[in-house]
Design a protein around this motif. Structure first.
Motif, mmCIF file in Angstrom:
data_model
loop_
_atom_site.group_PDB
_atom_site.id
_atom_site.type_symbol
_atom_site.label_atom_id
_atom_site.label_comp_id
_atom_site.label_asym_id
_atom_site.label_seq_id
_atom_site.Cartn_x
_atom_site.Cartn_y
_atom_site.Cartn_z
ATOM 1 N N MET A 196 0.823 -1.207 0.000
ATOM 2 C CA MET A 196 0.000 0.000 0.000
ATOM 3 C C MET A 196 0.860 1.262 0.000
ATOM 4 S SD MET A 196 -3.173 -0.713 -0.274
ATOM 5 C CE MET A 196 -3.944 0.824 0.247
ATOM 6 N N VAL A 197 2.007 1.223 0.678
ATOM 7 C CA VAL A 197 2.895 2.393 0.705
ATOM 8 C C VAL A 197 3.629 2.544 -0.619
ATOM 9 C CG1 VAL A 197 4.872 3.463 1.874
ATOM 10 C CG2 VAL A 197 3.166 2.230 3.205
ATOM 11 N N MET A 198 3.948 1.441 -1.255
ATOM 12 C CA MET A 198 4.679 1.499 -2.526
ATOM 13 C C MET A 198 3.868 2.136 -3.644
ATOM 14 S SD MET A 198 6.737 -2.158 -2.546
ATOM 15 C CE MET A 198 7.552 -1.798 -4.105
ATOM 16 N N ARG A 199 2.549 2.167 -3.502
ATOM 17 C CA ARG A 199 1.719 2.799 -4.526
ATOM 18 C C ARG A 199 1.708 4.322 -4.391
ATOM 19 N NH1 ARG A 199 -3.133 4.052 -1.932
ATOM 20 N NH2 ARG A 199 -4.258 4.355 -3.897
ATOM 21 N N LEU A 200 2.270 4.846 -3.305
ATOM 22 C CA LEU A 200 2.291 6.288 -3.090
ATOM 23 C C LEU A 200 3.400 6.932 -3.908
ATOM 24 C CD1 LEU A 200 1.857 6.417 0.810
ATOM 25 C CD2 LEU A 200 0.077 6.700 -0.941
ATOM 26 N N SER A 201 3.241 8.208 -4.210
ATOM 27 C CA SER A 201 4.271 8.983 -4.897
ATOM 28 C C SER A 201 4.985 9.866 -3.890
ATOM 29 C CB SER A 201 3.648 9.856 -5.990
ATOM 30 O OG SER A 201 3.016 9.067 -6.964
ATOM 31 N N PHE A 202 6.285 10.039 -4.089
ATOM 32 C CA PHE A 202 7.086 10.887 -3.221
ATOM 33 C C PHE A 202 7.726 11.978 -4.068
ATOM 34 C CE2 PHE A 202 6.718 8.379 0.567
ATOM 35 C CZ PHE A 202 6.488 7.101 0.102
ATOM 36 N N CYS A 203 7.635 13.198 -3.575
ATOM 37 C CA CYS A 203 8.107 14.335 -4.364
ATOM 38 C C CYS A 203 9.463 14.807 -3.857
ATOM 39 C CB CYS A 203 7.061 15.445 -4.341
ATOM 40 S SG CYS A 203 5.450 14.870 -4.954
ATOM 41 N N THR A 204 9.568 16.058 -3.476
ATOM 42 C CA THR A 204 10.877 16.605 -3.113
ATOM 43 C C THR A 204 11.251 16.361 -1.654
ATOM 44 O OG1 THR A 204 9.818 18.747 -2.644
ATOM 45 C CG2 THR A 204 10.712 18.405 -4.858
ATOM 46 N N GLU A 205 10.273 16.233 -0.787
ATOM 47 C CA GLU A 205 10.555 16.047 0.633
ATOM 48 C C GLU A 205 11.078 14.637 0.878
ATOM 49 O OE1 GLU A 205 11.137 17.100 4.419
ATOM 50 O OE2 GLU A 205 10.308 18.464 2.913
ATOM 51 N N ARG A 206 12.235 14.521 1.538
ATOM 52 C CA ARG A 206 12.804 13.190 1.774
ATOM 53 C C ARG A 206 13.417 13.020 3.155
ATOM 54 N NH1 ARG A 206 18.552 12.516 -0.717
ATOM 55 N NH2 ARG A 206 19.464 14.583 -0.490
ATOM 56 N N GLU A 207 13.226 13.988 4.055
ATOM 57 C CA GLU A 207 13.786 13.897 5.403
ATOM 58 C C GLU A 207 12.797 13.207 6.339
ATOM 59 O OE1 GLU A 207 14.895 17.799 6.668
ATOM 60 O OE2 GLU A 207 16.787 17.769 5.550
ATOM 61 N N ILE A 208 13.234 12.105 6.963
ATOM 62 C CA ILE A 208 12.417 11.355 7.912
ATOM 63 C C ILE A 208 12.856 11.730 9.322
ATOM 64 C CG2 ILE A 208 11.770 9.055 8.734
ATOM 65 C CD1 ILE A 208 12.363 8.011 5.924
ATOM 66 N N SER A 209 11.957 12.290 10.087
ATOM 67 C CA SER A 209 12.286 12.749 11.447
ATOM 68 C C SER A 209 12.286 11.573 12.416
ATOM 69 C CB SER A 209 11.279 13.815 11.897
ATOM 70 O OG SER A 209 11.281 14.910 11.024
ATOM 71 N N HIS A 210 13.181 10.635 12.163
ATOM 72 C CA HIS A 210 13.235 9.427 12.984
ATOM 73 C C HIS A 210 14.603 8.786 12.809
ATOM 74 C CE1 HIS A 210 11.263 6.594 15.552
ATOM 75 N NE2 HIS A 210 10.052 7.006 15.222
ATOM 76 N N PHE A 211 14.890 7.753 13.629
ATOM 77 C CA PHE A 211 16.163 7.043 13.465
ATOM 78 C C PHE A 211 15.996 5.773 12.639
ATOM 79 C CE2 PHE A 211 14.254 5.318 17.286
ATOM 80 C CZ PHE A 211 14.539 3.966 17.239
ATOM 81 N N PHE A 212 14.746 5.494 12.193
ATOM 82 C CA PHE A 212 14.516 4.396 11.258
ATOM 83 C C PHE A 212 13.319 4.751 10.389
ATOM 84 C CE2 PHE A 212 11.739 3.364 14.803
ATOM 85 C CZ PHE A 212 10.612 2.821 14.227
ATOM 86 N N CYS A 213 13.090 3.950 9.363
ATOM 87 C CA CYS A 213 11.986 4.209 8.436
ATOM 88 C C CYS A 213 10.669 3.753 9.054
ATOM 89 C CB CYS A 213 12.241 3.497 7.106
ATOM 90 S SG CYS A 213 13.485 4.306 6.098
ATOM 91 N N ASP A 214 10.076 4.628 9.815
ATOM 92 C CA ASP A 214 8.782 4.355 10.433
ATOM 93 C C ASP A 214 7.676 4.536 9.404
ATOM 94 O OD1 ASP A 214 7.019 4.055 12.881
ATOM 95 O OD2 ASP A 214 6.398 6.038 12.182
ATOM 96 N N LEU A 215 6.697 3.643 9.413
ATOM 97 C CA LEU A 215 5.614 3.677 8.426
ATOM 98 C C LEU A 215 4.906 5.030 8.414
ATOM 99 C CD1 LEU A 215 3.749 2.207 6.386
ATOM 100 C CD2 LEU A 215 2.395 1.438 8.351
ATOM 101 N N GLY A 216 4.545 5.520 9.581
ATOM 102 C CA GLY A 216 3.826 6.786 9.663
ATOM 103 C C GLY A 216 4.638 7.956 9.146
ATOM 104 N N GLU A 217 5.932 7.982 9.481
ATOM 105 C CA GLU A 217 6.793 9.076 9.045
ATOM 106 C C GLU A 217 7.003 9.055 7.533
ATOM 107 O OE1 GLU A 217 7.943 11.568 10.900
ATOM 108 O OE2 GLU A 217 6.866 10.749 12.608
ATOM 109 N N VAL A 218 7.141 7.870 6.960
ATOM 110 C CA VAL A 218 7.306 7.764 5.504
ATOM 111 C C VAL A 218 6.029 8.211 4.790
ATOM 112 C CG1 VAL A 218 7.670 6.161 3.582
ATOM 113 C CG2 VAL A 218 9.062 5.965 5.651
#
Length: 312
Positions: A162-184
């Motif tokens: 479900m997350v892979m179907r999303l598009s990501f634009c210019t923002e790429r900073e994750i305010s976490h120490f790992f790739c949290d689902l909510g933050e991504v």
């Protein structure tokens, strides 16, 4: 957002626990120590259970699985954080980020389901002792663990797809120490309404229902213990599930802390601290809780370390 502005990220940036250079080395040392304690402690628990025939029971079978899952959980998160702290490089590849999310969801879900299975095991042992051997047979125990793995893997696959179907634009900073689902998901420039609904549904199904099952089990356990006539009998009955109850309170307490921190505060530091408690500190403390509060576990660890030392 038009298609021309939608790009597939080649990498994300994990901002980590702190951006201050003077704090990177102390954080590295603390994180490494916690990681080593977690791995060594949980592996010792697993080896001690496997080498001691007295502990080849359903309760310790589930505990050894829980310990292995905790090792996998911290290994999913901490090594990448250590590398980023050591190299001062915050980047994580797109594929690496999604792999980390996938395994984190798998192992957290497994922790949750295994704790539920362990509560059921204690419920049967204390409330239905005459039928315990029949109900908690090796086949049933293996089936319960297999079901926990299957549900966790399917849930994680669904979430990641479900997350892979999303598009990501210019923002790429994750305010976490790992790739949290909510933050991504926050970084996406697509509509995440369907993803949010899925997260809430799964949280209710695989979070609230197991926790309700644990509460029901311990309600019945406490009721049975109170009917035991002698004080010694009550203590013995409660001691068999005291360690598990402590781990349950720690797991769900810190998990609730993460949820409340992200819901009621905008302080990224408070959310990070709550997440560290949930994903790193809890797996580190589990071996100590079980070994310090369990006489059989302490004896098994002592015999295992003695045999290991004498064989060298």
């Amino acid at each position: 957002m038009g298609p021309e502005n939608q790009t597939r990220m080649s990498e994300f940036l994990l901002l980590g626990l702190s951006e201050k250079p003077e704090q990177q080395l102390p954080l590295f040392g603390l994180s490494l120590d916690m990681y080593m304690v977690t791995v060594v402690g949980n592996i010792l628990i697993t080896l001690a259970i496997g080498s001691d025939s007295h502990l080849h029971t359903p309760m310790y079978f589930f505990l050894s699985n829980l310990s292995l899952v905790d090792v996998c959980l911290v290994t999913t998160l901490v090594p990448k954080m250590l590398m980023n702290l050591l190299t001062h490089n915050k980047a994580i590849s797109y594929a690496g980020c999604f792999a980390q999310m996938y395994f984190f969801i798998v192992f957290v879900c497994l922790d949750n389901l295994l704790l539920t299975v362990m509560a059921y095991d204690r419920f049967v042992a204390i409330c239905h002792p005459l039928h315990y051997v029949t109900i908690m047979s090796p086949r049933i125990c293996g089936f319960l663990v297999l079901m926990a793995w299957s549900i966790s893997l399917l849930n994680s696959i669904l979430q990641i797809l479900m997350v892979m179907r999303l598009s990501f634009c210019t923002e790429r900073e994750i305010s976490h120490f790992f790739c949290d689902l909510g933050e991504v998901m926050k970084l996406s420039c697509s509509d995440t309404f369907t993803n949010d609904i899925l997260v809430y549904f799964v949280t209710g199904l695989l979070g609230v229902l197991p926790f309700t099952g644990i509460l029901f089990s311990y309600t019945q356990i406490c009721s049975s213990i109170l009917r035991v006539p002698s004080a010694g009998g009550k203590y013995k009955a409660f001691s068999t599930c005291g360690s598990h109850l402590s781990v349950v309170l720690l797991f769900y307490g810190t998990g609730l802390g993460v949820y409340l921190s992200s819901s009621v505060t905008h302080s990224s530091w408070k959310i990070l601290v709550a997440s560290v408690m949930y994903s790193v500190v809890t797996p580190m403390l589990n071996p100590f809780i079980y070994s310090l509060r369990n006489k059989d576990m302490k004896e098994a660890l002592r015999r295992f370390t003695s045999r290991t030392a004498s064989s060298q």
